[in-house]
Design a protein around this motif. Structure first.
Motif, PDB file in Angstrom:
ATOM      1  N   THR A 114       0.853  -1.181   0.000  1.00 47.98           N
ATOM      2  CA  THR A 114       0.000   0.000   0.000  1.00 47.98           C
ATOM      3  C   THR A 114       0.887   1.228   0.000  1.00 47.98           C
ATOM      4  O   THR A 114       1.889   1.269   0.711  1.00 47.98           O
ATOM      5  N   VAL A 115       0.518   2.209  -0.828  1.00 53.70           N
ATOM      6  CA  VAL A 115       1.306   3.436  -0.880  1.00 53.70           C
ATOM      7  C   VAL A 115       0.487   4.583  -0.324  1.00 53.70           C
ATOM      8  O   VAL A 115      -0.732   4.653  -0.520  1.00 53.70           O
ATOM      9  N   ALA A 116       1.199   5.467   0.364  1.00 53.29           N
ATOM     10  CA  ALA A 116       0.556   6.664   0.895  1.00 53.29           C
ATOM     11  C   ALA A 116       0.857   7.790  -0.083  1.00 53.29           C
ATOM     12  O   ALA A 116       2.008   8.151  -0.289  1.00 53.29           O
ATOM     13  N   ILE A 130       2.836   5.475   6.298  1.00 57.24           N
ATOM     14  CA  ILE A 130       1.894   4.360   6.407  1.00 57.24           C
ATOM     15  C   ILE A 130       2.645   3.186   7.017  1.00 57.24           C
ATOM     16  O   ILE A 130       3.827   2.982   6.765  1.00 57.24           O
ATOM     17  N   ASP A 131       1.955   2.438   7.892  1.00 64.60           N
ATOM     18  CA  ASP A 131       2.563   1.236   8.445  1.00 64.60           C
ATOM     19  C   ASP A 131       1.482   0.189   8.659  1.00 64.60           C
ATOM     20  O   ASP A 131       0.383   0.517   9.116  1.00 64.60           O
ATOM     21  N   PHE A 169      -4.011  -1.017   8.675  1.00 66.40           N
ATOM     22  CA  PHE A 169      -2.799  -0.210   8.611  1.00 66.40           C
ATOM     23  C   PHE A 169      -3.125   1.178   9.139  1.00 66.40           C
ATOM     24  O   PHE A 169      -4.285   1.596   9.166  1.00 66.40           O
ATOM     25  N   VAL A 170      -2.063   1.845   9.581  1.00 67.71           N
ATOM     26  CA  VAL A 170      -2.242   3.170  10.164  1.00 67.71           C
ATOM     27  C   VAL A 170      -1.552   4.167   9.236  1.00 67.71           C
ATOM     28  O   VAL A 170      -0.519   3.870   8.638  1.00 67.71           O
ATOM     29  N   TYR A 229      -7.497  -3.334   5.902  1.00 65.55           N
ATOM     30  CA  TYR A 229      -6.621  -3.541   4.744  1.00 65.55           C
ATOM     31  C   TYR A 229      -7.393  -3.533   3.436  1.00 65.55           C
ATOM     32  O   TYR A 229      -6.856  -3.227   2.388  1.00 65.55           O
ATOM     33  N   ASN A 230      -8.693  -3.845   3.495  1.00 66.30           N
ATOM     34  CA  ASN A 230      -9.485  -3.842   2.264  1.00 66.30           C
ATOM     35  C   ASN A 230     -10.648  -2.861   2.346  1.00 66.30           C
ATOM     36  O   ASN A 230     -11.590  -2.947   1.570  1.00 66.30           O
ATOM     37  N   GLY A 231     -10.567  -1.932   3.299  1.00 68.12           N
ATOM     38  CA  GLY A 231     -11.694  -1.033   3.480  1.00 68.12           C
ATOM     39  C   GLY A 231     -11.455   0.288   2.777  1.00 68.12           C
ATOM     40  O   GLY A 231     -10.353   0.826   2.807  1.00 68.12           O
ATOM     41  N   GLY A 232     -12.475   0.822   2.192  1.00 65.71           N
ATOM     42  CA  GLY A 232     -12.326   2.068   1.476  1.00 65.71           C
ATOM     43  C   GLY A 232     -12.269   3.279   2.372  1.00 65.71           C
ATOM     44  O   GLY A 232     -11.809   4.333   1.967  1.00 65.71           O
TER      45      GLY A 232
END
Lengths: 523, 452
Positions: free
Chosen positions: B262-264, B295-296, B304-305, B318-321
């Motif tokens: 995942t990229v921020a 992001i971590d 993730f935060v 992780y899969n939430g919009g």
């Protein structure tokens, strides 16, 4: 071996179905794949938990139910209580007794939900609280007034008595806690356990719902059908049913002034009614010597039995007790097809009039309140043998009782949750399909069709000189006009509404030079 | 005749001695319990309310730095410690439990741009804008928390000077290589003072680098030319590249599904990709109103935060919009780095106001030792709340979060702007020949192209 397994599986399937609590959701129509996946996993989990519960029911429950089987040519309904007493253990024999209190009037009883305590009330003012485990009298008081009904509140510490002018709430020690003036002269009381609501019907036919935790009156409705003595709560969904002297049974909920259901059950007054614990069956008895068993999902009669019944009660296992005069009859449904037949019967001494029959929860005991006191008889197979400690525990300690009170107060349901189908909570209301207004062409077509149909009807040929051709033509015209009339009326109505909507001001209709002469409407 | 009547003997159903537990009997028959669904609904409502009452996510702030905190590092083999580096070259090791500095690592002349710890937890690698990479010995776990008077400070194990300033550093999992990001991506060995390997694809500065936890030879980098590049160490040339519309500030690999990262991004969203298929984002996580800085992932791989320039920290599924939680404080300014603790219970955020803040990952969680009965009760309440959380009354309570006014207004503004664009697009589509106007899904829209 294979056949046995199949039979066993069939039974397991039935129990699994019971624990599944309805059909699985249909996931075919879902477009959202993520949601579909999540719901499919949920459904699988439900299936697993239902199977586990069915297995527990088969193997892990501690007690087995009672039964009575006749051998040879003897019939179960001819077996007397004395013969049962000879076969049964001593501990159960203690549950078979008669208490004779001739001076204080017909007795009515109520049990706490765990079957441990009983409140008995004599018409002449005698209130008694009895511990059924040790058969000891905890407290008795004399209120010196007519007492018409007694009902326990959420545990054995509180009970309500419907006295001459108002109902009163008492403590287990006999202390009067509250006088409920708003209810008036109550003839019957009922307590809704999950909602902590005390429902009462009084002499003027008014139905009151009072929340006993905070004391607020939740509902106060005029039934419009006068005084009645038949009142029961359906334990499955919490609706209160009243049987009226016109033969109708009405069902009420605390949040609406009109009854949910009004059904005509008997040609004469309804003497009593009772609900099966699964919520689908209702038994009503009328003064015309008929007992009817109703299916509440379809509101249809399943079975009609003949016999008087001044009082009716269903047991936890579905046995129906009907009491009339000095005779109590117990009917059971043994084939599973909701066909009630005679199971047992008991007659007390002549002259003792049965006032109320009530099955004791979690025990095979029937309590009978009659004009000379109360009795208790053994009915094998009527009680639920396995209790759940967190629903109702007959062996409750005071600490457990206190904890249970707190938990049930936290889970107290608001009165809006009472509805005919309690499984609807949390479901989506189906979108109301808007009725398509028939277009003009369609309506014309309908009118044509109606006229054709009217033309097809045969006119009766009259005799004795009344069959003149002119009269026949007139009659035919009349029939066609009658067929056309609803459409024409509808058309006129529509034109009226159209005109009203589009009523333009006279001002704008007139040419400009005349506008100052337009009559102004008085504002 | 055969008769049997229910007769329960008291000793079977009650306890023998007063020191025994009370006996509990269960019967799961639905007919014994009436109105189950309504009772569950009431419990769900009460559970939602209790959740809100017990929601106190902020635990404390770690005070000590004198300049804004730019980077943090977790020690993979020691749970209680966290490293942080600030803009004045100050690197500190904190003890999370007592929220005090254990050890300081002075040495950098300029801002510390990146921190990382080797997998065995013995070496700390830091890089800065003074063109140096420094290796430090991590003090042992038995080092006591220092008093205010004498801070323990460690001396550098090694200092490697190189050609240009560095922007980020990351250590290989289970290896002894680490990668730095700057003008190009360099691969270093602990013992060599010069990079072992250099990757240079593209003309702009690389701003972040991350090694894959599952495949130790794969790393992902993001650069100022809005590209995200995947490199394989075994091949001497870069593997794949995807160019987006805005640059990615930070990358994190999912530790449980190492194929996904995942990229921020600078455009306030986070994009999750499957490394095998880079032409479409797997999921777009929208909720921030300003650039997402860091992001971590949680070690469970399920959440993730993110920390963003709009002064908030958000936690996403992780899969939430959309985010499930938002943390903000009046005193917390721009958040530049966030870390999810290795036991999945805490979130640490480092921000512009020189403080590290410690938050609970689940705002209403009971910390400390939880008895099995309590745990069961919490699980039950969570499950019953999740069953009814879509109903209006419960949803209103579960969804409610207090937002600071600027963020609330900015979010509304963003919503109206996006809604207006969407409406225009729909109208254009409706008024043109069918098929001539093609709407691209948001997962593809933000990607310009994928390059092999």
């Amino acid at each position: 071996m294979g056949a046995k397994e199949e039979n066993g599986d069939g039974e397991m399937d039935q129990t699994v179905k019971k624990y599944l609590r309805g059909e699985a959701a249909n996931l075919e129509g879902l477009q959202d794949k993520k949601l579909k996946g999540q719901l499919a996993i949920r459904e699988e989990l439900y299936g697993k938990s239902a199977k586990a519960a069915a297995k527990i029911e088969k193997w892990l429950l501690p007690s087995e139910g009672g039964y009575l089987e006749a051998e040879g040519i003897e019939k179960t309904w001819r077996i007397k209580q004395e013969s049962i007493a000879r076969e049964v253990d001593i501990l159960s024999l203690r549950n078979q007794y008669d208490i004779i209190l001739p001076e204080l009037g017909p007795y009515t009883l109520d049990f706490t939900p765990n079957g441990r305590y009983m409140a008995a009330a004599g018409r002449k003012g005698h209130l008694a609280v009895v511990d059924m485990k040790t058969l000891s009298l905890i407290k008795e008081i004399q209120v010196r007034e007519t007492v018409r009904d007694v009902v326990y509140l959420h545990n054995e510490l509180f009970f309500a008595a419907a006295q001459k002018k108002y109902p009163y709430i008492y403590n287990r020690d006999g202390t009067e806690l509250h006088c409920l003036k708003e209810h008036g002269a109550v003839s019957r009381l009922q307590f809704l356990k999950n909602h902590f609501l005390l429902a009462s019907i009084n002499k003027l036919g008014q139905l009151h719902y009072q929340d006993v935790t905070m004391g607020e009156m939740v509902g106060n409705y005029r039934t419009g059908s006068g005084r009645t003595d038949a009142m029961q709560v359906n334990p499955f969904n919490g609706v209160v049913a009243l049987g009226h002297s016109s033969g109708t049974v009405t069902m009420w909920k605390p949040t609406s002034a009109a009854p949910l259901v009004k059904m005509l059950c008997h040609p004469g007054p309804v003497s009593s009614l009772a609900f099966h614990p699964n919520g689908h069956l209702m038994a009503t008895s009328g003064k015309e010597k008929k007992i009817k068993i109703w299916d509440l999902r379809k509101f249809e009669v399943i079975q009609t039995l003949s016999g008087h019944a001044k009082t009716l009660n269903f047991s936890q296992k579905g046995l129906l007790a009907a009491g009339t005069g000095s005779f109590v009859q117990i009917l059971g449904d043994f084939s599973g097809s909701q066909n009630y037949s005679r199971y047992m019967s008991h007659s007390i001494s002549k002259g003792y009039q049965v006032g109320k029959v009530l099955f004791r929860p979690y025990e095979d005991v029937l309590g009978i309140g009659h004009s000379m006191g109360w009795s208790s008889i053994l009915i094998p197979g009527s009680g639920e043998p396995n209790f759940d400690s967190w629903v109702a525990n007959p062996f409750e300690t005071s600490k457990q009782r206190r904890e249970k009170e707190v938990h049930s107060l936290l889970d107290k349901l608001p009165p809006e949750t009472i509805m005919l189908d309690p499984t609807k909570v949390g479901t989506v209301r189906p979108a109301r399909k808007k009725e398509k207004k028939p277009t003009k062409e369609e309506r014309e077509a309908e009118m044509e069709a109606a006229v054709e149909a009217a033309k097809d009807t045969d006119i009766k040929k009259k005799t004795k000189g009344r069959n003149k051709p002119s009269k026949r033509a007139q009659r035919r015209k009349e029939i066609i006009d009658r067929a056309k009339r609803p459409f024409l009326e509808h058309r006129v109505e529509e034109q009226e509404t159209f005109r009203k909507k589009h009523k333009t001001n006279m001002e704008t209709e007139m040419p400009k030079s005349l506008q100052r002469f337009v009559r102004q409407k008085a504002t | 005749m055969k008769v049997k009547v229910i007769s329960r003997s008291t000793d079977e159903f009650t306890r023998e001695r007063s020191q025994d537990l009370q006996r509990v009997f269960r019967n799961f028959d639905p007919t014994l319990r009436t109105q189950e669904k309504a009772v569950e609904y009431v419990r769900a409502l009460n559970a939602a309310k209790l959740d809100k009452i017990f929601a106190r996510p902020f635990i404390g702030a770690m005070d000590g730095h004198r300049d804004s905190i730019k980077c943090m590092a977790k020690n993979p083999s020691y749970l209680k410690g966290i490293f942080s580096g600030s803009d004045d070259g100050d690197i500190r090791l904190w003890d999370i439990a007592s929220r005090r500095t254990v050890c300081q690592f002075p040495g950098h002349q300029g801002a510390v741009q990146g921190l990382t710890v080797s997998t065995d937890g013995s070496i700390l690698v830091s890089c800065g804008s003074d063109c140096t990479v420094r290796l430090w010995n991590v003090p042992g776990a038995t080092l006591a928390v220092s008093d205010n008077l004498s801070d323990n400070s460690a001396k550098a194990l090694a200092v490697y000077v190189w050609k240009n300033a560095f922007r980020a550093v990351d250590h290989q999992w289970d290896g002894d290589l680490f990668a730095t990001a700057g003008a190009q991506v360099d691969i270093w060995n602990h013992n060599r003072s010069q990079p072992v390997n250099t990757f240079d694809w593209g003309t702009d500065t690389t701003i972040s680098v991350r090694f894959n936890p599952g495949e130790p030879n794969i790393l992902a980098t993001s650069a100022n030319d809005r590209s995200i590049t995947l490199y394989d160490l075994r091949m001497s040339s870069p593997a794949r590249k995807v160019i987006m519309r805005t640059k990615a500030n930070s990358i994190a690999w999912n530790p449980m599904e190492p194929l996904n990262f995942t990229v921020a991004n600078e455009d306030c969203n986070c994009y999750s990709y499957d490394a095998r298929k880079l032409d479409e984002a797997k999921c777009v996580h929208k909720d921030h109103v300003s650039a997402v800085m860091d992001i971590d992932f949680s070690p469970t791989g399920r959440e993730f935060v993110t920390g963003s320039y709009d002064r908030t920290v958000r936690i996403f599924q992780y899969n939430g919009g959309h985010s499930r939680e938002i943390y903000h404080t009046k005193r917390m300014q721009r958040v530049f780095c966030v870390k999810y603790s290795s036991d999945a219970s805490y979130v640490i955020s480092g921000s512009d106001d020189t403080n590290l803040r410690l938050w609970k990952a689940k705002a209403s969680e009971q910390l400390g030792v939880v008895l099995p009965r309590e745990k069961k009760k919490h699980e039950y309440l969570e499950a019953v709340k999740n069953r009814y959380k879509h109903l209006p009354e419960v949803k209103r309570i579960v969804r409610h979060r207090h937002l600071p006014k600027p963020i609330y207004k900015a979010a509304n503004l963003r919503r109206t702007m996006i809604e207006a664009e969407r409406r225009k697009e729909q109208r254009r589509k409706a008024h043109s020949a069918p098929g001539s106007v093609v709407t691209e899904s948001i997962r593809k829209r933000r990607i310009i192209k994928e390059v092999e």
